[in-house]
Design an enzyme around this catalytic site. Structure first.
Site, PDB file in Angstrom:
ATOM      1  N   GLY A  53      89.901  60.727  -6.714  1.00 56.88           N
ATOM      2  CA  GLY A  53      90.646  60.025  -5.667  1.00 56.88           C
ATOM      3  C   GLY A  53      91.708  60.937  -5.082  1.00 56.88           C
ATOM      4  N   SER A  54      92.770  60.330  -4.584  1.00 52.72           N
ATOM      5  CA  SER A  54      93.803  61.098  -3.889  1.00 52.72           C
ATOM      6  C   SER A  54      94.629  61.930  -4.870  1.00 52.72           C
ATOM      7  CB  SER A  54      94.722  60.126  -3.147  1.00 52.72           C
ATOM      8  OG  SER A  54      95.270  59.214  -4.089  1.00 52.72           O
ATOM      9  N   GLY A 107      96.062  61.275  -8.692  1.00 53.26           N
ATOM     10  CA  GLY A 107      95.813  62.249  -9.767  1.00 53.26           C
ATOM     11  C   GLY A 107      97.088  62.699 -10.446  1.00 53.26           C
ATOM     12  N   GLU A 133      89.389  65.106  -9.925  1.00 54.80           N
ATOM     13  CA  GLU A 133      88.633  65.431  -8.701  1.00 54.80           C
ATOM     14  C   GLU A 133      89.399  64.807  -7.541  1.00 54.80           C
ATOM     15  OE1 GLU A 133      86.080  67.351  -8.601  1.00 54.80           O
ATOM     16  OE2 GLU A 133      85.477  67.432 -10.701  1.00 54.80           O
ATOM     17  N   CYS A 177      85.477  64.076   0.444  1.00 52.77           N
ATOM     18  CA  CYS A 177      86.499  64.983  -0.100  1.00 52.77           C
ATOM     19  C   CYS A 177      86.243  66.400   0.401  1.00 52.77           C
ATOM     20  CB  CYS A 177      86.505  64.939  -1.621  1.00 52.77           C
ATOM     21  SG  CYS A 177      84.885  65.198  -2.329  1.00 52.77           S
TER      22      CYS A 177
HETATM   23  P1  NAD Z   1      92.692  56.491  -4.197  1.00 51.03           P
HETATM   24  O1  NAD Z   1      93.478  57.555  -4.882  1.00 51.03           O
HETATM   25  O2  NAD Z   1      93.420  55.524  -3.350  1.00 51.03           O
HETATM   26  O3  NAD Z   1      91.884  55.613  -5.290  1.00 51.03           O
HETATM   27  C1  NAD Z   1      90.952  56.210  -6.157  1.00 51.03           C
HETATM   28  C2  NAD Z   1      90.832  55.379  -7.420  1.00 51.03           C
HETATM   29  O4  NAD Z   1      92.025  55.508  -8.189  1.00 51.03           O
HETATM   30  C3  NAD Z   1      90.652  53.882  -7.170  1.00 51.03           C
HETATM   31  O5  NAD Z   1      89.719  53.381  -8.098  1.00 51.03           O
HETATM   32  C4  NAD Z   1      92.050  53.321  -7.461  1.00 51.03           C
HETATM   33  O6  NAD Z   1      92.053  51.982  -7.864  1.00 51.03           O
HETATM   34  C5  NAD Z   1      92.479  54.222  -8.590  1.00 51.03           C
HETATM   35  N1  NAD Z   1      93.934  54.322  -8.802  1.00 51.03           N
HETATM   36  C6  NAD Z   1      94.892  54.401  -7.851  1.00 51.03           C
HETATM   37  N2  NAD Z   1      96.110  54.521  -8.443  1.00 51.03           N
HETATM   38  C7  NAD Z   1      95.895  54.517  -9.787  1.00 51.03           C
HETATM   39  C8  NAD Z   1      96.760  54.606 -10.931  1.00 51.03           C
HETATM   40  N3  NAD Z   1      98.075  54.719 -10.798  1.00 51.03           N
HETATM   41  N4  NAD Z   1      96.205  54.576 -12.159  1.00 51.03           N
HETATM   42  C9  NAD Z   1      94.859  54.479 -12.310  1.00 51.03           C
HETATM   43  N5  NAD Z   1      93.998  54.375 -11.262  1.00 51.03           N
HETATM   44  C10 NAD Z   1      94.512  54.400 -10.009  1.00 51.03           C
HETATM   45  O7  NAD Z   1      91.548  57.242  -3.351  1.00 51.03           O
HETATM   46  P2  NAD Z   1      90.525  56.644  -2.286  1.00 51.03           P
HETATM   47  O8  NAD Z   1      91.254  56.307  -1.028  1.00 51.03           O
HETATM   48  O9  NAD Z   1      89.644  55.611  -2.908  1.00 51.03           O
HETATM   49  O10 NAD Z   1      89.581  57.922  -2.006  1.00 51.03           O
HETATM   50  C11 NAD Z   1      89.872  58.955  -1.125  1.00 51.03           C
HETATM   51  C12 NAD Z   1      90.455  60.150  -1.855  1.00 51.03           C
HETATM   52  O11 NAD Z   1      89.580  60.566  -2.908  1.00 51.03           O
HETATM   53  C13 NAD Z   1      90.581  61.372  -0.959  1.00 51.03           C
HETATM   54  O12 NAD Z   1      91.790  62.007  -1.250  1.00 51.03           O
HETATM   55  C14 NAD Z   1      89.394  62.239  -1.356  1.00 51.03           C
HETATM   56  O13 NAD Z   1      89.541  63.600  -1.079  1.00 51.03           O
HETATM   57  C15 NAD Z   1      89.338  61.966  -2.829  1.00 51.03           C
HETATM   58  N6  NAD Z   1      88.023  62.276  -3.387  1.00 51.03           N
HETATM   59  C16 NAD Z   1      87.892  63.415  -4.124  1.00 51.03           C
HETATM   60  C17 NAD Z   1      86.647  63.776  -4.625  1.00 51.03           C
HETATM   61  C18 NAD Z   1      86.469  65.039  -5.406  1.00 51.03           C
HETATM   62  O14 NAD Z   1      85.455  65.164  -6.069  1.00 51.03           O
HETATM   63  N7  NAD Z   1      87.392  65.975  -5.366  1.00 51.03           N
HETATM   64  C19 NAD Z   1      85.542  62.945  -4.401  1.00 51.03           C
HETATM   65  C20 NAD Z   1      85.710  61.775  -3.654  1.00 51.03           C
HETATM   66  C21 NAD Z   1      86.972  61.457  -3.155  1.00 51.03           C
END
Ligand code: NAD
Length: 515
Positions: free
Chosen positions: A245-246, A250, A267, A301
């Site tokens: 995720g973001s 992370g 990731e 991503c």
């Molecule tokens: P996001 O960070 O908003 O959410 C991702 C996940 O994290 C969700 O399941 C969310 O519920 C969970 N989450 C959020 N805060 C948390 C916390 N404090 N504790 C535990 N879990 C938590 O991201 P998004 O908007 O769903 O996705 C887009 C982002 O993901 C972009 O930044 C993109 O680059 C990244 N991404 C990276 C990869 C990679 O492999 N590098 C792949 C896909 C997406």
């Protein structure tokens, strides 16, 4: 070209969702009678009310996962591979339905929805082979009559937190490897895409049934928001947490996992660049750049976000690209011919507009970027991809905006291009378009791209499962999928075996006792 659906008035997204959920065998109670509303980005309509996990549910699921792990780790790895083979078979049999659901819930165009399921099938095949190749090393011992070796063992329950934009593939990259490695898994999908996760769980249960004898709770689904993810992250019975995720997420997750000495596979966000050199095949570059920058509506991503065009190329190339931006078809992702579907929600649209305002304030020339089809679907967010010509890599260019914005920067030569390419906090993917061997090799060398992925004559997006996937710096350093990424899902033991009658100590240390 914008395409207001010929299918307006045809079947609603909600009706199509219901059909798929029935075909895959997802129980109604999990997605019809819950409290959290899920919307489709295609029309903005509510398509489900999913049931969410509570903190107690997470604790119970982890307890079941520990028990499942204790049984599963004793099953021979090739037999564990058989379960993953059966998961792959279920995915093959239901590729059309699951791919369609990815389109309905995440807004991907048809070929990308299907492609995401194909990626799941591919990683299952890879993991089946891997189940017979979890090799350790034999190491030369300095002591006579001794042998050293390295063994790899299952590590425990693996927590998997996934993002909305690859709602099912990322689970499979992690789960297929974790399962053949002898672990149980717990999946917290994005709150924006719970339906595809429920469908995958139903397919997993079918595979388990065909397998016969897998422990209960081997792979569990925890539907909910960040609080559910946080409960998983804080549970010390989960030794490995893979979080996609973001970078914002992370940062939080990695600190909390580290506090309890767990391991995380991160990731996170990318800010990917492509360099176009004077020797490049410009027709090929145009196609590669168009897919990488506009495909998936810029919501990968690995999406291309910065184009670094060298002098001698830019004057002819940028207008050609602007033309492609102006003519790409935007509309209902279910329709054949659509290349750009919707943004995931209003927040994504607002983030995009804010970034464009900042670029405009920095003197940029912007082509596109406006909202389209709002008259047809006022609650959905379709945009024309934006091409932004900008003189310098100003602050806004160094951020990942998760939308189709491509910043175009001009550079004098390869060293300056590489400096620009590496001059951002993220380090996921990168590419160079050149027919000059020296330039290509320099880009791939230790002085070249600092990213986890560096490509030549293809764009930065669209990775295959055979390579290790992930990136450096604020992208988090994790690796998933192919190569030796499996090692992150196991614990390593170094073994020294004495088959002599002496007890020589290493480094010549002597310690003789009477007795
Ligand atoms: P996001 O960070 O908003 O959410 C991702 C996940 O994290 C969700 O399941 C969310 O519920 C969970 N989450 C959020 N805060 C948390 C916390 N404090 N504790 C535990 N879990 C938590 O991201 P998004 O908007 O769903 O996705 C887009 C982002 O993901 C972009 O930044 C993109 O680059 C990244 N991404 C990276 C990869 C990679 O492999 N590098 C792949 C896909 C997406």
């Amino acid at each position: 070209m914008t395409k207001s659906s010929a299918a307006i008035g045809a079947k609603s997204v909600a009706a199509e969702v219901a059909e798929v959920m029935r075909a895959v065998g997802v129980p109604d109670a999990s997605w019809r009678n819950g409290t959290r509303a899920t919307r489709s980005p295609i029309t903005g309509e509510v398509i489900a009310h999913v049931a969410e996990a509570s903190g107690d549910d997470v604790a119970g699921a982890v307890a079941r996962s520990v028990a499942a792990f204790e049984a599963w780790r004793t099953v021979p790895a090739p037999r564990r591979g058989e379960l993953v083979r059966l998961i792959g078979e279920e995915l093959r049999a239901h590729k059309a339905e699951l791919g369609h659901l990815v389109t309905l819930e995440a807004g991907k165009i048809v070929s990308e929805g299907l492609g995401e399921v194909q990626e799941m099938i591919d990683i299952c095949d890879f993991a089946v082979g891997l189940s017979r190749q979890l090799y350790g090393l034999t190491i030369a011992s300095e002591r006579p009559g001794h042998r050293m070796m390295e063994s790899w063992h299952p590590v425990g329950p693996v927590g998997i937190i996934t993002a909305f934009n690859f709602p099912v593939a990322v689970w499979s990259w992690n789960a297929a490897l974790a399962l053949v490695c002898g672990n149980s898994v717990l999946w917290k999908p994005s709150e924006k895409t719970p339906l595809t996760a429920l469908a995958v769980q139903a397919l997993f249960e079918r595979a388990v049934h065909a397998f016969g004898g897998a422990p209960e709770g081997l792979s569990q689904l925890l539907v909910g928001g960040a609080d559910v993810g946080a409960a998983l992250v804080d549970d010390s019975r989960v030794p490995v947490v893979s979080a996609t995720g973001s970078t914002r997420m992370g940062r939080i997750v990695s600190e909390r996992v580290a506090r309890r000495f767990g391991r995380s596979i991160l990731e996170l966000g990318g800010n990917n660049a492509a360099i176009v050199c004077p020797s490049a095949d410009l027709d090929l570059a145009l196609r590669g750049i168009a897919f990488a920058a506009m495909g998936t509506a810029g919501q990968r991503c690995t999406s291309l976000r910065r184009l670094i065009v060298q002098e001698g190329v830019s004057d002819g190339f940028v207008p050609r690209l602007a033309k492609a931006y102006g003519s790409v078809s935007i509309g209902d992702p279910r329709e054949a011919g659509t290349l750009i579907g919707p943004l995931v929600d209003a927040a994504a649209y607002e983030g995009m507009q804010k970034a464009l305002e900042a670029a405009r304030a920095a003197g940029a020339t912007i082509h596109g970027g406006e909202r389209v089809l709002a008259d047809v679907w006022p609650d959905a967010y379709y945009v024309r991809p934006a091409l932004v010509e900008i003189d310098e890599q100003v602050e806004i260019v160094t951020h990942e905006t998760f939308a189709p914005i491509l910043y175009v920067l001009r550079s004098a030569g390869l060293p300056e291009s590489i400096k620009l390419q590496n001059g951002v906090p993220q380090g996921l993917s990168s590419s160079i378009f050149t027919n000059d061997l020296r330039e290509a090799e320099a880009f791939l060398s230790a002085e070249g791209s600092d990213c986890g992925i560096a490509n030549v004559n293809i764009g930065p997006s669209g990775a295959e499962i055979g390579g290790a996937f992930g990136g450096e710096k604020e992208t988090g350093g994790g690796r998933e999928s192919g190569s030796d990424a499996w090692k992150a899902y196991m614990r390593r033991a170094t073994n020294t075996i004495n088959f002599s009658r002496q007890l020589p100590l290493a480094q010549g240390v002597s310690f003789d006792v009477e007795g």
